[in-house]
Design a protein around this motif. Structure first.
Motif, short mmCIF file in Angstrom:
data_model
loop_
_atom_site.label_atom_id
_atom_site.label_comp_id
_atom_site.label_asym_id
_atom_site.label_seq_id
_atom_site.Cartn_x
_atom_site.Cartn_y
_atom_site.Cartn_z
N GLY A 104 0.79 -1.23 0.00
CA GLY A 104 0.00 0.00 0.00
C GLY A 104 0.82 1.28 0.00
O GLY A 104 0.28 2.38 0.08
N VAL A 105 2.15 1.15 -0.08
CA VAL A 105 3.03 2.34 -0.03
C VAL A 105 2.86 3.17 -1.32
O VAL A 105 2.83 2.61 -2.41
CB VAL A 105 4.50 1.91 0.19
N PRO A 106 2.73 4.49 -1.17
CA PRO A 106 2.45 5.35 -2.33
C PRO A 106 3.54 5.37 -3.39
O PRO A 106 4.72 5.56 -3.09
CB PRO A 106 2.30 6.75 -1.73
N CYS A 107 3.10 5.18 -4.63
CA CYS A 107 3.96 5.39 -5.80
C CYS A 107 3.45 6.65 -6.49
O CYS A 107 2.26 6.74 -6.80
CB CYS A 107 3.87 4.22 -6.77
N LEU A 108 4.33 7.60 -6.71
CA LEU A 108 3.95 8.87 -7.35
C LEU A 108 4.02 8.68 -8.86
O LEU A 108 4.89 9.22 -9.54
CB LEU A 108 4.85 10.01 -6.87
N THR A 109 3.10 7.89 -9.35
CA THR A 109 3.16 7.43 -10.74
C THR A 109 3.10 8.58 -11.75
O THR A 109 3.63 8.47 -12.84
CB THR A 109 2.02 6.43 -11.03
N GLU A 110 2.48 9.68 -11.36
CA GLU A 110 2.32 10.78 -12.32
C GLU A 110 3.57 11.66 -12.42
O GLU A 110 3.84 12.23 -13.47
CB GLU A 110 1.14 11.65 -11.90
N ASP A 111 4.30 11.77 -11.32
CA ASP A 111 5.41 12.72 -11.28
C ASP A 111 6.79 12.08 -11.26
O ASP A 111 7.79 12.78 -11.39
CB ASP A 111 5.27 13.63 -10.05
N ALA A 112 6.82 10.76 -11.09
CA ALA A 112 8.13 10.10 -11.01
C ALA A 112 8.54 9.58 -12.38
O ALA A 112 7.73 9.18 -13.21
CB ALA A 112 8.08 8.96 -10.00
N LEU A 113 9.85 9.59 -12.57
CA LEU A 113 10.46 9.08 -13.80
C LEU A 113 10.54 7.55 -13.73
O LEU A 113 10.44 6.84 -14.73
CB LEU A 113 11.86 9.68 -13.84
N ALA A 114 10.74 7.08 -12.51
CA ALA A 114 10.84 5.65 -12.21
C ALA A 114 10.67 5.52 -10.70
O ALA A 114 10.80 6.52 -9.99
CB ALA A 114 12.22 5.11 -12.61
N PHE A 115 10.34 4.33 -10.24
CA PHE A 115 10.31 4.15 -8.79
C PHE A 115 10.79 2.77 -8.41
O PHE A 115 10.77 1.83 -9.21
CB PHE A 115 8.94 4.48 -8.18
N ALA A 116 11.27 2.66 -7.17
CA ALA A 116 11.79 1.40 -6.63
C ALA A 116 11.05 1.11 -5.34
O ALA A 116 11.04 1.95 -4.42
CB ALA A 116 13.29 1.52 -6.37
N GLU A 117 10.41 -0.05 -5.28
CA GLU A 117 9.63 -0.43 -4.10
C GLU A 117 10.52 -1.33 -3.22
O GLU A 117 10.96 -2.39 -3.66
CB GLU A 117 8.37 -1.17 -4.53
N CYS A 118 10.75 -0.87 -2.01
CA CYS A 118 11.78 -1.49 -1.16
C CYS A 118 11.24 -2.04 0.15
O CYS A 118 10.33 -1.47 0.75
CB CYS A 118 12.85 -0.46 -0.81
N LEU A 119 11.88 -3.12 0.57
CA LEU A 119 11.64 -3.72 1.88
C LEU A 119 12.90 -3.42 2.69
O LEU A 119 14.01 -3.74 2.23
CB LEU A 119 11.45 -5.22 1.71
N THR A 120 12.74 -2.80 3.85
CA THR A 120 13.94 -2.40 4.61
C THR A 120 14.65 -3.64 5.15
O THR A 120 14.07 -4.45 5.85
CB THR A 120 13.56 -1.46 5.78
N GLU A 121 15.91 -3.77 4.76
CA GLU A 121 16.72 -4.94 5.17
C GLU A 121 17.58 -4.63 6.36
O GLU A 121 17.87 -5.48 7.16
CB GLU A 121 17.67 -5.30 4.02
N GLN A 122 18.02 -3.36 6.44
CA GLN A 122 19.00 -3.00 7.47
C GLN A 122 18.87 -1.53 7.81
O GLN A 122 18.54 -0.72 6.93
CB GLN A 122 20.41 -3.21 6.87
#
Ligand code: FMN
Length: 164
Positions: A104-122
């Motif tokens: 459910g984390v927001p992706c700024l699909t309209e304004d971003a050139l690309a996005f990376a969806e991350c799970l915090t590892e450390q």
């Protein structure tokens, strides 16, 4: 011995970067985010990136709680949005279009050139910042029709396009 904070900021301003809005969800499921440029690729296998977050960031508690974040790499023309997310506005998402990504984390699909969806590892402590290392679980390739926004000498600018 070390340079002062002002000297350090001035030295680092010589290094041009892109700008990304890092988004997450708080404990109540509300979208949160901040403007960043301390972003770096760490590893390709597994795919890891890092973001450095100031301990005073109001988004930090949400980032630590959600253990998920999206790095929205901003495109040219996104300076206003970058300024909004660099502010302490109460509801930064009030007039922003976004779509829920993983968790459910927001992706700024309209304004971003690309996005990376991350799970915090450390999480690593480093001075007055916390380094979050994220495993990139999903994302979008850069939109070839867009160019990234740049940050240099404390100002936003455009990516110079190659002369043909
Ligand atoms: C171009 C730019 C880059 C920034 N990069 C970072 C960064 O990498 N990490 C960080 O913690 N703050 C960074 N900031 C500052 C935050 O965006 C700012 O402190 C913001 O108010 C934090 O919002 P929050 O307190 O709601 O989380 C940057 C600001 C600008 C304008």
């Amino acid at each position: 011995m070390a340079v002062t904070r002002e000297e350090f900021v001035s030295i680092m301003s010589a290094f041009p970067t892109g700008v990304a809005i890092v988004t997450t969800l708080d404990e109540e499921g509300r979208p949160r985010g901040l403007t960043t440029n301390a972003i770096c690729a760490v590893s390709a296998e597994p795919p890891l990136l890092l973001v450095c977050v100031d301990r005073t960031s109001r988004t930090l508690a949400a980032l630590r709680h959600a253990k998920r974040f999206v790095v929205n790499f901003m495109s040219d023309g996104g300076a206003e949005l970058c300024a909004l997310f660099a502010s302490k506005a109460e509801d930064k998402f009030a007039d922003v279009r976004w779509e829920p990504g993983l968790g459910g984390v927001p992706c700024l699909t309209e304004d971003a050139l690309a996005f990376a969806e991350c799970l915090t590892e450390q999480e690593l402590e480093a001075g007055d910042h916390l380094i979050l290392i994220g495993l990139v679980e999903a994302g979008s390739a850069p939109d070839p029709a867009r160019v990234p926004i740049l940050y240099f000498r404390r100002s936003y600018g455009s990516t110079p396009t190659a002369a043909s």
